[in-house]
Motif scaffolding. Sequence first.
Motif, short mmCIF file in Angstrom:
data_model
loop_
_atom_site.label_atom_id
_atom_site.label_comp_id
_atom_site.label_asym_id
_atom_site.label_seq_id
_atom_site.Cartn_x
_atom_site.Cartn_y
_atom_site.Cartn_z
N PRO A 125 -0.07 -1.66 6.90
CA PRO A 125 -1.42 -1.34 6.39
C PRO A 125 -2.54 -1.97 7.21
CG PRO A 125 -0.32 -2.93 4.97
CD PRO A 125 0.72 -2.44 5.93
N HIS A 134 0.89 5.60 0.12
CA HIS A 134 0.16 6.83 0.42
C HIS A 134 1.07 7.99 0.07
CE1 HIS A 134 -1.63 10.05 3.02
NE2 HIS A 134 -2.76 9.47 2.59
N VAL A 151 0.85 -1.19 0.00
CA VAL A 151 0.00 0.00 0.00
C VAL A 151 0.89 1.24 0.00
CG1 VAL A 151 -1.83 1.25 1.22
CG2 VAL A 151 -1.77 -1.25 1.28
N GLU A 201 -6.90 8.11 -1.94
CA GLU A 201 -5.72 8.39 -1.11
C GLU A 201 -4.62 7.35 -1.26
OE1 GLU A 201 -6.50 9.96 3.04
OE2 GLU A 201 -8.45 9.04 2.61
N TYR A 202 -5.03 6.11 -1.54
CA TYR A 202 -4.07 5.01 -1.51
C TYR A 202 -3.91 4.36 -2.88
CZ TYR A 202 -4.71 5.37 3.54
OH TYR A 202 -4.77 5.82 4.85
#
Length: 517
Positions: free
Chosen positions: A370, A362, A360, A384-385
């Motif tokens: 995560p 960001h 993940v 956002e991810y």
Amino acid sequence: MTTPGRSPKTLLYTLALLSGCLMITINGCKKKRTEMGQTLYKHTHNPAFKDADPEEFAAVFKRVLAVNRAKMSNPDFMSHYYASNGYEPVFVLNHLWNGDVETMVAYYRKANEHGLDPKLFKPDHLVAMANRFKAAKSSIKTTREAYYAMAKLEIALANSLINYSGDLQFGVLNPRKLYSRYFIKTARPDSISMGRVFNIGDMHAYLDSIQPKDPEYLALQKAYLDGFVAKKMSKEETRRILLVNMERLRWKNKPAETRYVYVNIPDFRLDVIDSGKSVLNMKVCVGEGRNKQYLNSLESYNDTCKEDKPFPHETPLLYSVIHSVEVNPVWNIPRSIATKEIIVQAADDPYYLSNKGINVYHNDKLVKDPETIDWSKVDPRKDEYEFKQQPGDQNSLGKIKFLFENRSSVYLHDTPAKDAFHYTMRAVSHGCVRLEKPLDLAHNLFRDTTRYNLIAKDMQEEDPSPEDIALRPRVPVYITYVTCWADQDGQLQFRRDVYGQDIVLYDHMKKFLYGNM
């Protein structure tokens, strides 16, 4: 007074020469002006044509072209062609009295052999118009009437032959206007192809030359004409599936290369074609389709099926070139899949991401833990991810993917989910094409080379890492949609309409079909 430097004798000789040239020019113009009238009178024996003048006819023809624009399929081309060629009535002068019109009409009346309605080409109307010129007691009484009759017949003959030629050589419909996910280069009638009808020497030979002669087309045509009925289908459904696939075969979008990869979506199959024969084939899984339950058929479908409204995951129809493979690929998970599936799974199971090897990110930075994020509170709309699945046994792309440029970001790839290859209906992917035997495809494309050996070795690595390997020479790939064809033994094969593309095509074709107008 004489011109300086010239004798009176020389001047008189020059004037005589100019006078002679002028007389020749005037006589030539008179001959040109009367040639049309003489030709028409010779054939019609009607005094109304005797004084026909090309310039006067051109003025009338220009007006008739403008008035009849709505009746022409290609009014801009027709107007430009005649304007560029002095408004000469090519068809009337070259084809009206030598049996060519009768030949054209005879072919038009057999258009039903291609499933097309002969009325599209107005054979009866053409005969009636032509007969006005051939009748012993013609209804054409004045030169002005003759001009208008010639203009209307010229337009009708040219328009009908342009339409007939285009329909047989290119199909009656443009697939690029029918299907929103159609990305195969497909030739359509242009000024060159349409212009050929004005330079025909042998009408019979020309009309023979444009008849479809592909063996696969002839096999479908024979079944259509014989009233063949496929197993588990009604006569009408069989007729319709033959008609739409004959239309597909008329489209000029077929592979020109000797060797290529061919994927047929309704057949859920990939073939490597070499010199016209399949040298490798395998099952594939394609994108999820709108008609995957087969609730609609060509014989019975609801109004919502008439327009092309594909599911988001349907595999596009395309032509491209395989340029490389990525062994042990990283899967950059699309946002649509991440928001609808990955985040939902992570909300249910905090260890889902690590178990699947999904990293993940960001703001482009790796998230170390995560599982500490409460994914149930993450708003998917904020984007956002980012999610990337690392190489390994869990990777949804398997151990290899075959890359080719396309606007839909799809490719051919391996998969760890092998069970789907046992299904009859294999429209189950997110849009890419999953391969039953990816290593076999790599071997066929790369042959017995060091690059293939490297691919085979890397696919067995316990600690895999991504590696891009270029394919030389590159190999074309065609992803298409065909529901009826003749196999290599000449047997007709039928497949069900998983994307409903037959229905879209048939509904748009109805107005062109014999028995449907």
